[in-house]
Design an enzyme around this catalytic site. Structure first.
Site, mmCIF file in Angstrom:
data_model
loop_
_atom_site.group_PDB
_atom_site.id
_atom_site.type_symbol
_atom_site.label_atom_id
_atom_site.label_comp_id
_atom_site.label_asym_id
_atom_site.label_seq_id
_atom_site.Cartn_x
_atom_site.Cartn_y
_atom_site.Cartn_z
ATOM 1 N N THR A 205 0.843 -1.201 0.000
ATOM 2 C CA THR A 205 0.000 0.000 0.000
ATOM 3 C C THR A 205 0.875 1.246 0.000
ATOM 4 O O THR A 205 1.851 1.331 0.754
ATOM 5 C CB THR A 205 -0.932 0.022 1.227
ATOM 6 N N VAL A 278 4.542 4.056 2.884
ATOM 7 C CA VAL A 278 4.661 2.807 2.129
ATOM 8 C C VAL A 278 4.555 1.649 3.115
ATOM 9 O O VAL A 278 5.315 1.577 4.077
ATOM 10 C CB VAL A 278 6.007 2.728 1.383
ATOM 11 N N GLU A 279 3.585 0.766 2.884
ATOM 12 C CA GLU A 279 3.410 -0.434 3.712
ATOM 13 C C GLU A 279 3.790 -1.652 2.878
ATOM 14 O O GLU A 279 3.088 -1.995 1.915
ATOM 15 C CB GLU A 279 1.959 -0.559 4.185
ATOM 16 N N VAL A 280 4.901 -2.317 3.233
ATOM 17 C CA VAL A 280 5.319 -3.512 2.507
ATOM 18 C C VAL A 280 4.599 -4.727 3.086
ATOM 19 O O VAL A 280 3.909 -4.644 4.104
ATOM 20 C CB VAL A 280 6.850 -3.682 2.542
#
Length: 778
Positions: A205, A278-280
């Site tokens: 995301t 930024v969500e990994v």
């Protein structure tokens, strides 16, 4: 196995082998710098709460490294004189976009740091690649390599119970202060990328965000254009790893908003930056590369669109200075006035602190040299003026405005829905819509406030509990061996809860010295003639997440220690470590459920929540007869499970939970807002508070049944007690008890439906928790 024992004795949490320990970062940076020394410099920009260094890597091409001060001064000048900056931008083809990469702000989201190191390596070693060369020639890359050293070392998300990614407006933590002072207000980055995780089997995301957008930043300049940059970042991840990426603004209607100004990316938006979280997916090599590619995509986009990005950012400042409002008519006053005269100011101490906070954030503040009139009120010399025709007006206004009600506009909010320093810190900042004239001078810091010592009748000295300095002075005197107590009733002009101190011949000199340092009014009163309550400081364990009880009470001088979930989950015994009482605060998430482990499967062997075996340690402690202060849902639920006070409680559950994937449903929603409570100033739990006191409530709780053995110290006010924020059905809590307390079998219990120290946002209500701690000492 004995030969490997040293691995388990190390201070640092043992990360996966392909991750970089915090202690390895200096050597890693030096090794990278050696690959291309002319393209990178390393600075220590501050230290963490536990004293670890914060490393900022600055990367650009060799020509740019010799011009860093030129680029920095250009950005700072743009805030003050955007027209001149636009002229310079047209004339000088070598003005670069500052891009800030913030890595692993949550200490247990470990991929960010390694992704940042991978990015630095790419920039230093692939200069022959035309895309890398363009990035180096058109940007200045600023990398906060490990934004939370203590969290990385400890294997935890935050520090001292404070989530650093909820601290960027308050700036209570040294890690955040360092970035604000050494990056944000020195460089004014045009692009900001914050590297986080994890979403497990969900998609990667990348912000841009959903509605509602905070009206205090220029969404058309910093929000909407960020969608295209997010698409570019997603494209790099898709091309490099084949992973799908969600951009909430394009996928969701609401619930992943950028309204709350407390987050790192949102703070930078007020400086004119396009900002992205930024969500990994997972803490593994793929997650590291995802973080690197996201940042790389942002850099490529910034290099390609250098001129338009700088133009838009300068336009943010230009609108502020010219007073242009567009559709937001009435949002920005002509100025805010912050008096310090006690006739015009509820709390001069907090007002003075606010002035310093504004200045530290690059906001222009001025001070009246003589009396002046504004909207029919005469303000004395020394009144502070925050003009709203300035480059950072959006940041200034989001700090000083009263907020708005969002409850009729959306059905879900991600987190904080209102933030107002005047209301949450308890001071007066008066918006003035009409233009006025005054003799003013710029302010670099607030004038230092001093207290007053009047020896008077001597022997016994009194000072009211009217601000947080009063509590600090009382606890300091107690620790120094003086006799300190509080009045149970009012006397003369003093209210109930007034502090009294007695001592020997050295006391007057000590009190005089304290009034030089603290803003308190101490008067010799002689014999008092009313009942007094002794003060005793007990050793208190503080447990919880996303709140400020430990730091706030530590600063006030109480004997508090923060105990992390990870220790309780491993069997930490509070009684064996000498604790006499417990504070537990929090919501349902993180204590009664662990979404990372339970739904997302990304705990990698660590529970980020307080799991059942950890909760059992707390129940054991309380059932052994120790005192308890329970705050919010977590406190009320533990009270119920430990069978302390037989109270029944209700809580907000009307909204969906915007900050979790669609398959994760919480019992408690994150509704929050500014509310009014009615407190009893005669009650020892609510000394110095009264009717219609404004408080902030996040995930509020109220008590639908109060047992006979408990007293009610405060209610939500009846009627329209809810004022600003996001609360879909506040009427159900109107008039309901919100602070109760009592004693059962010799054990004292205090339950609070609001968190009076929430994330260190609310100094106005710190004294509610101080009162509760004093009650435990009786």
């Amino acid at each position: 196995m004995a030969a490997l024992a040293y691995q388990w004795d190390r201070e640092e949490y043992p990360l996966f082998r392909n991750f970089t320990l915090y202690s390895e970062i200096p050597a890693a940076l030096q090794e990278l710098q050696a690959k291309n020394p002319g393209l990178m410099k390393i600075d220590v920009i501050g230290r963490s709460a536990e004293g670890r260094e914060l490393y900022l890597a600055t990367v650009t091409n060799a020509q740019g490294m010799g011009q860093l001060e030129k680029y920095r001064h250009f950005m700072a000048r743009a805030v003050e004189d955007p027209d001149q900056a636009l002229a310079l931008l047209r004339e000088d083809g070598d003005l670069r976009v500052p891009v800030f990469i913030n890595a692993s702000l949550h200490g247990n989201e470990i991929t960010g740091t390694d992704g940042a190191l991978m990015l630095i390596e790419k920039l230093l070693t692939e200069g022959e690649d035309p895309e890398v060369a363009e990035v180096l020639a058109r940007t200045v890359v600023l990398v906060n390599v490990c934004a939370n050293p203590d969290g990385r070392v400890r294997g935890i998300a935050g520090n001292n119970g404070i989530d650093l990614n909820r601290d960027y407006l308050t700036q209570s933590q040294p890690e955040v202060q360092a970035v604000v002072q050494q990056v944000a207000t020195r460089w004014f980055p045009s692009v900001m990328v914050d590297l986080h995780g994890y979403f497990g089997e969900g998609n990667v995301t990348i912000d841009a965000c959903t509605i509602p957008h905070n009206p205090n930043y220029e969404y058309d300049l910093v929000g909407a254009p960020g969608i295209e940059e997010a698409r570019a970042m997603a494209g790099e991840i898709g091309a490099g790893l084949g992973l799908a990426v969600d951009i909430p603004a394009l996928k969701m209607k609401e619930g992943w908003d950028d309204y709350g100004p407390v987050f790192t990316p949102q703070y930078f938006m007020y400086l004119g930056a396009m900002s992205h979280t930024v969500e990994v997916k997972h803490p593994n090599q793929e997650g590291i590369r995802t973080a690197m590619l996201a940042a790389w995509g942002a850099l490529k986009y910034a290099a390609k669109h250098r001129e338009e990005i700088l133009h838009r950012q300068i336009e943010v400042y230009r609108r502020g200075i010219r007073g242009e409002t567009g559709e937001n008519k009435g949002l920005f006053p002509f100025a805010y006035l912050i008096p310090v005269d006690r006739k015009l100011q509820r709390d001069p101490l907090e007002a003075s602190k606010m002035v310093n906070h504004l200045v530290q954030n690059g906001i222009q503040v001025k001070k009246g040299l003589a009396s002046f009139e504004a909207e029919g009120v005469i303000y004395p010399p020394g009144t502070y003026v925050v003009p709203m025709r300035q480059g950072l007006r959006g940041l200034a206004n989001t700090m000083l405005w009263p907020g708005e009600d969002l409850s009729q506009r959306v059905k879900a909010m991600y987190d904080v829905s209102v933030y107002s320093f005047p209301h949450m810190c308890g001071f007066d900042a008066r918006p003035v819509g009409e233009e006025f004239s005054a003799a003013l001078e710029p302010v670099r810091s607030a004038s230092r406030l001093k207290g007053v010592f009047e020896r008077g009748a001597g022997q016994v000295y009194a000072f009211p509990a009217e601000n947080n300095d009063a509590v600090k002075v009382a606890n300091l005197l107690l620790k120094e061996g003086f006799s300190v107590c509080r009045t149970a009733q009012g006397f003369r002009d003093f209210l109930p809860g007034t502090f009294l101190v007695q001592g020997g011949e050295d006391l007057p000199a000590r009190l005089t010295a304290l009034t030089e340092e603290y803003y308190v009014h101490i008067t010799g009163v002689g014999a008092v003639g009313v009942a007094a309550l002794p003060i005793r400081l007990r050793k208190v364990a503080v447990v919880g997440d996303n709140f400020g009880a430990y730091q706030a009470m530590k600063e006030m001088g109480f004997d508090v220690s923060f105990v992390q979930y990870i220790h309780l989950n491993r069997g930490y015994d509070l009684t064996a470590h000498g604790f006499e009482a417990l504070i537990l605060a929090g919501t349902e998430t993180g204590i009664w459920r662990d979404p990372f482990a339970d739904w997302l499967g990304v705990g990698y062997g660590v529970h980020f929540a307080l799991v059942e075996r950890g909760r059992q340690q707390l129940r054991n402690f309380l059932q052994a007869g120790h005192d308890f202060i329970g705050i919010g849902y977590a406190g009320a639920k533990l009270n119920e499970e430990a069978q302390l006070l037989p109270a029944e409680f209700s809580f907000t559950a009307d909204a969906t939970t915007g900050f979790m994937p669609e398959n994760v449903q919480a019992a408690q929603s994150a509704e929050n807002g500014l509310c009014l409570i009615d407190a009893d100033p005669q009650d020892l739990l609510t000394y110095s508070f009264g009717r219609a006191e404004r408080v902030y409530a996040f995930g509020p709780v109220w008590f639908s049944k109060v047992p006979a053995e408990a007293k009610i110290a405060a209610h939500f006010s009846p009627g329209n007690f809810y004022q600003k924020g996001f609360w879909l059905n506040p009427a159900q809590a109107a008039g309901q008890p919100v602070v109760i307390y009592g004693s059962k079998e010799g054990r004292k219990t205090v339950l609070m439906g609001i968190d009076p120290t929430f994330r260190c946002y609310t100094p106005a209500t710190y004294r509610l928790l101080a009162n509760a701690l004093y009650y435990l000492g009786l």
